[in-house]
Motif scaffolding. Structure first.
Motif, PDB file in Angstrom:
ATOM      1  N   ASN A 152       3.067 -11.166   0.049  1.00 12.97           N
ATOM      2  CA  ASN A 152       3.862 -10.515  -0.947  1.00 12.97           C
ATOM      3  C   ASN A 152       3.389  -9.817  -1.876  1.00 12.97           C
ATOM      4  O   ASN A 152       3.934  -8.926  -2.647  1.00 12.97           O
ATOM      5  CB  ASN A 152       4.570 -11.622  -1.782  1.00 12.97           C
ATOM      6  N   PHE A 153       1.984  -9.703  -1.975  1.00 11.48           N
ATOM      7  CA  PHE A 153       1.209  -9.074  -3.252  1.00 11.48           C
ATOM      8  C   PHE A 153       0.262  -8.283  -2.784  1.00 11.48           C
ATOM      9  O   PHE A 153      -0.588  -7.355  -3.610  1.00 11.48           O
ATOM     10  CB  PHE A 153       0.785 -10.086  -4.335  1.00 11.48           C
ATOM     11  N   MET A 154       0.277  -8.036  -1.354  1.00  8.81           N
ATOM     12  CA  MET A 154      -0.762  -7.033  -0.875  1.00  8.81           C
ATOM     13  C   MET A 154      -0.147  -5.756  -0.618  1.00  8.81           C
ATOM     14  O   MET A 154      -0.148  -5.250   0.526  1.00  8.81           O
ATOM     15  CB  MET A 154      -1.495  -7.765   0.378  1.00  8.81           C
ATOM     16  N   PRO A 207       6.192  -6.005  -7.602  1.00  7.32           N
ATOM     17  CA  PRO A 207       5.180  -7.356  -7.369  1.00  7.32           C
ATOM     18  C   PRO A 207       4.018  -7.422  -7.942  1.00  7.32           C
ATOM     19  O   PRO A 207       3.599  -8.482  -8.694  1.00  7.32           O
ATOM     20  CB  PRO A 207       4.852  -7.324  -5.906  1.00  7.32           C
ATOM     21  N   LEU A 208       3.120  -6.445  -8.028  1.00  3.96           N
ATOM     22  CA  LEU A 208       2.048  -6.777  -8.728  1.00  3.96           C
ATOM     23  C   LEU A 208       1.928  -6.733 -10.546  1.00  3.96           C
ATOM     24  O   LEU A 208       1.271  -7.183 -11.188  1.00  3.96           O
ATOM     25  CB  LEU A 208       1.127  -5.282  -8.417  1.00  3.96           C
ATOM     26  N   GLU A 209       3.141  -5.924 -10.978  1.00  6.48           N
ATOM     27  CA  GLU A 209       3.334  -6.118 -12.470  1.00  6.48           C
ATOM     28  C   GLU A 209       3.850  -7.422 -12.652  1.00  6.48           C
ATOM     29  O   GLU A 209       3.147  -7.963 -13.583  1.00  6.48           O
ATOM     30  CB  GLU A 209       4.632  -5.153 -12.720  1.00  6.48           C
ATOM     31  N   ALA A 223       9.499   3.489  -1.775  1.00  2.00           N
ATOM     32  CA  ALA A 223       9.177   3.653  -3.290  1.00  2.00           C
ATOM     33  C   ALA A 223       9.084   2.316  -3.925  1.00  2.00           C
ATOM     34  O   ALA A 223       8.487   2.248  -5.080  1.00  2.00           O
ATOM     35  CB  ALA A 223      10.576   3.997  -3.700  1.00  2.00           C
ATOM     36  N   PHE A 224       9.527   1.294  -3.402  1.00  2.00           N
ATOM     37  CA  PHE A 224       9.184   0.077  -4.030  1.00  2.00           C
ATOM     38  C   PHE A 224       8.016  -0.415  -4.529  1.00  2.00           C
ATOM     39  O   PHE A 224       7.570  -0.985  -5.343  1.00  2.00           O
ATOM     40  CB  PHE A 224      10.064  -0.986  -3.461  1.00  2.00           C
ATOM     41  N   ASP A 225       7.034  -0.353  -3.253  1.00  2.00           N
ATOM     42  CA  ASP A 225       5.727  -0.934  -3.676  1.00  2.00           C
ATOM     43  C   ASP A 225       4.521  -0.094  -3.467  1.00  2.00           C
ATOM     44  O   ASP A 225       3.546  -0.438  -3.262  1.00  2.00           O
ATOM     45  CB  ASP A 225       5.741  -2.366  -3.164  1.00  2.00           C
TER      46      ASP A 225
END
Lengths: 274, 283
Positions: B42-44, B50-52, A134-136
């Protein structure tokens, strides 16, 4: 020695269950075959630096991802489970985030690591994995409350990918959000009793939340996960049962939470080979 | 040289790593920072915080991507899913160059999540250089490879680490992310002269420099990124700057992370070695 051969040898030694330098110079694991010693460290001792680093890294990652499981099992049992799991299921992803992706399936095959209450342990693993997802997971363009007023029968909808649905045997959501987890202490004074429930694990404004669901609400959301026209979604979920009285309120709440989005068009099938 | 084809002809100054404990401070205080380095992996992701956070950072700051799991040196092929996700992130950040390590870490699809040392052989240099070229062609952004700290050496090695680095970057025609702390750590672990290493690095290929702290144990030094930079490493940095010019520099502090101000102040120590009239050491 070719590159691929050396890397296979070294990876096997690096990922070998936490071991002593003596083990790494055993006849089976001859570190000195490929690693040079230096003035202060033997070949095996040099290799052991990587072996320790590997295990600290992956064990730490699981500890961080499954705090509820740690509380349920206690530190020692959790570490034993983690080592056994990672020996069978090492990471196959470029990111450590996916390290626990096979834990539920592995635990079903290896219940001896699940403690005295295997169902409870499995529930916690499922909840914590859903939390990670849910987190990402993606959030697609929402169908908001204002869009619901103009809902057309042809509109195809689905549940946001970040909303995960769980049917649980125990209220592990309470334990996961409780003070025991925040304190990092074992919940020794507390017993969870079996009480089947339905939970949505979802993201709102960057944070993950748990929301309890009615059984009929859960069925409709499960159907929404597959996507389709509203009539299709309801027919699939209700199996000729009457439409729940709360249906409109549920949809309004889901839209408010940003759970609804436009269904992705189905992938075009490739034409058959002649 | 500071701005070159390996860093997109940019001249970014001194940056720090973007780390979660600092998010609140950065958003509340909007400190002046030359640039942030992000860990690409960490952003893939498909969505979420993370993307926000990244999008908010990109509104105000220049971001450069640094990877930890491309594993150019692994004998197996590049992971296509990894590359696709990385390319999506490259488009999002508009990173002027992209870095990852001169190392390996996966075998038969299994990941150690470590930066394992290369055997310094011609075969390894060929394999590594080919993969760097493939990645660059796919990602359409300059790539620079970072020398890693290491704790083991191999019998099969045919050259020194710096000879291997040169062999790879020449074959791949890529840049170098020169980590002077890693040179120091490896020089202590393998008993070589770090200045001999530095002097062999082609300055025209250095896209970026890393500085960091480490931990000293009884029999070896570990690259832990959890301490301030020690004086011998700053001296190596000074030497590197006098060879390469005022190259974009980044302080790494990844564990036991102190306040934003402390990390930023440590990074800005680099500025005293950098000046407009830095006297370059010839070739």
């Amino acid at each position: 020695m070719k590159l691929a051969e050396l890397q296979r040898l070294m990876a096997a030694d690096v990922m070998r269950p936490l071991t002593t330098a003596d083990d790494l110079i055993s006849p089976q694991n001859q570190a000195s075959l490929y690693v040079k010693p230096n003035d202060t460290l033997t070949s095996a001792e040099r290799l052991q630096i990587y072996n320790r680093g590997y295990w600290y890294r992956v064990l730490d990652s699981l500890r961080e991802d499954f705090p509820g499981l740690r509380v349920l099992l206690g530190e020692t049992a959790f570490t034993n489970l983690s080592e056994a799991y990672l020996a069978d299921c090492p990471s196959t992803s470029f990111t450590l985030v996916n390290l626990g992706s096979k834990l539920e399936d592995w635990l079903r095959l290896n219940p001896q690591w699940a403690g005295r209450h295997a169902d409870l342990t499995l529930d916690m693993v499922r909840l914590e994995w859903a939390h990670i997802e849910a987190f990402d997971r993606a959030a697609l363009k929402e169908i908001g409350p204002e869009d619901l007023a103009e809902f057309s029968s042809t509109l195809k909808i689905q549940l946001q990918p970040h909303v995960r649905l769980l049917d649980l045997q125990y209220p592990v959501d309470e334990l996961r959000t409780g003070a025991e987890i925040r304190a990092g202490a074992r919940a020794t004074g507390r017993r969870l009793t079996k009480a089947p429930l339905f939970v949505a694990v979802h993201r709102n404004d960057g944070y993950v939340y748990y929301r309890r669901l009615e059984p009929a609400e859960f069925n409709i959301l499960q159907s929404l996960q597959r996507g389709g026209r509203l009539s299709t979604v309801l027919t699939r979920a209700l199996h000729n049962q009457p439409v729940p009285a709360d249906l409109q309120q549920w949809f309004a709440a889901w839209a408010q939470l940003g759970w609804l989005c436009h269904a992705k068009p189905p992938r075009k099938r490739r034409p058959a080979e002649p | 040289m500071p701005a070159n084809r390996f860093n997109g002809y940019t001249d970014l100054g001194v940056g720090i790593g973007l780390r979660i404990p600092h998010y609140q401070h950065i958003f509340a205080n909007k400190p002046v920072v030359d640039w942030f380095e992000i860990i690409s992996e960490n952003f893939m992701v498909d969505g979420g915080r993370p993307l926000e956070v990244l999008d908010q950072i990109l509104e105000r700051y220049r971001v450069v991507q640094h990877g930890v799991s491309m594993y150019f040196g692994s004998a197996e092929r590049l992971n296509r899913d990894h590359l696709r996700r990385l390319k999506a992130l490259v488009k999002r950040t508009n990173t002027p160059w992209l870095t990852d390590h001169l190392c390996w870490g996966s075998v038969d699809g299994r990941y150690t999540h470590d930066l394992l040392p290369m055997p310094y052989t011609f075969e390894a240099a060929r394999v590594t250089a080919r993969k760097i070229r493939e990645a660059r062609d796919f990602l359409e952004v300059p790539i620079a490879v970072e020398n890693v700290s290491s704790y083991a050496e191999f019998h099969v090695s045919q050259m020194t680490e710096w000879e291997f680095l040169n062999e790879v970057v020449e074959r791949a025609d890529c840049g170098i992310l020169l980590d002077v702390n890693n040179i120091y750590v490896s020089s202590r672990n393998h008993s070589f002269n770090p200045y001999e290493y530095l002097n062999s690095v082609p300055p025209e290929r250095v896209a970026q420099i890393h500085v960091a702290g480490h931990s000293k144990y009884e029999k070896y030094i570990l690259d832990t990124h959890d301490h301030p930079v020690i004086t011998p490493v700053w001296k190596l940095y000074d030497h590197a700057i006098r060879r390469c010019g005022n190259t974009a520099t980044l302080l790494e502090w990844d564990d036991r992370i102190p306040s934003f101000e402390r990390v930023h102040a440590e990074a800005r120590k680099a500025e005293k070695f950098r000046s407009a009239d830095v006297e370059l050491i010839p070739g």
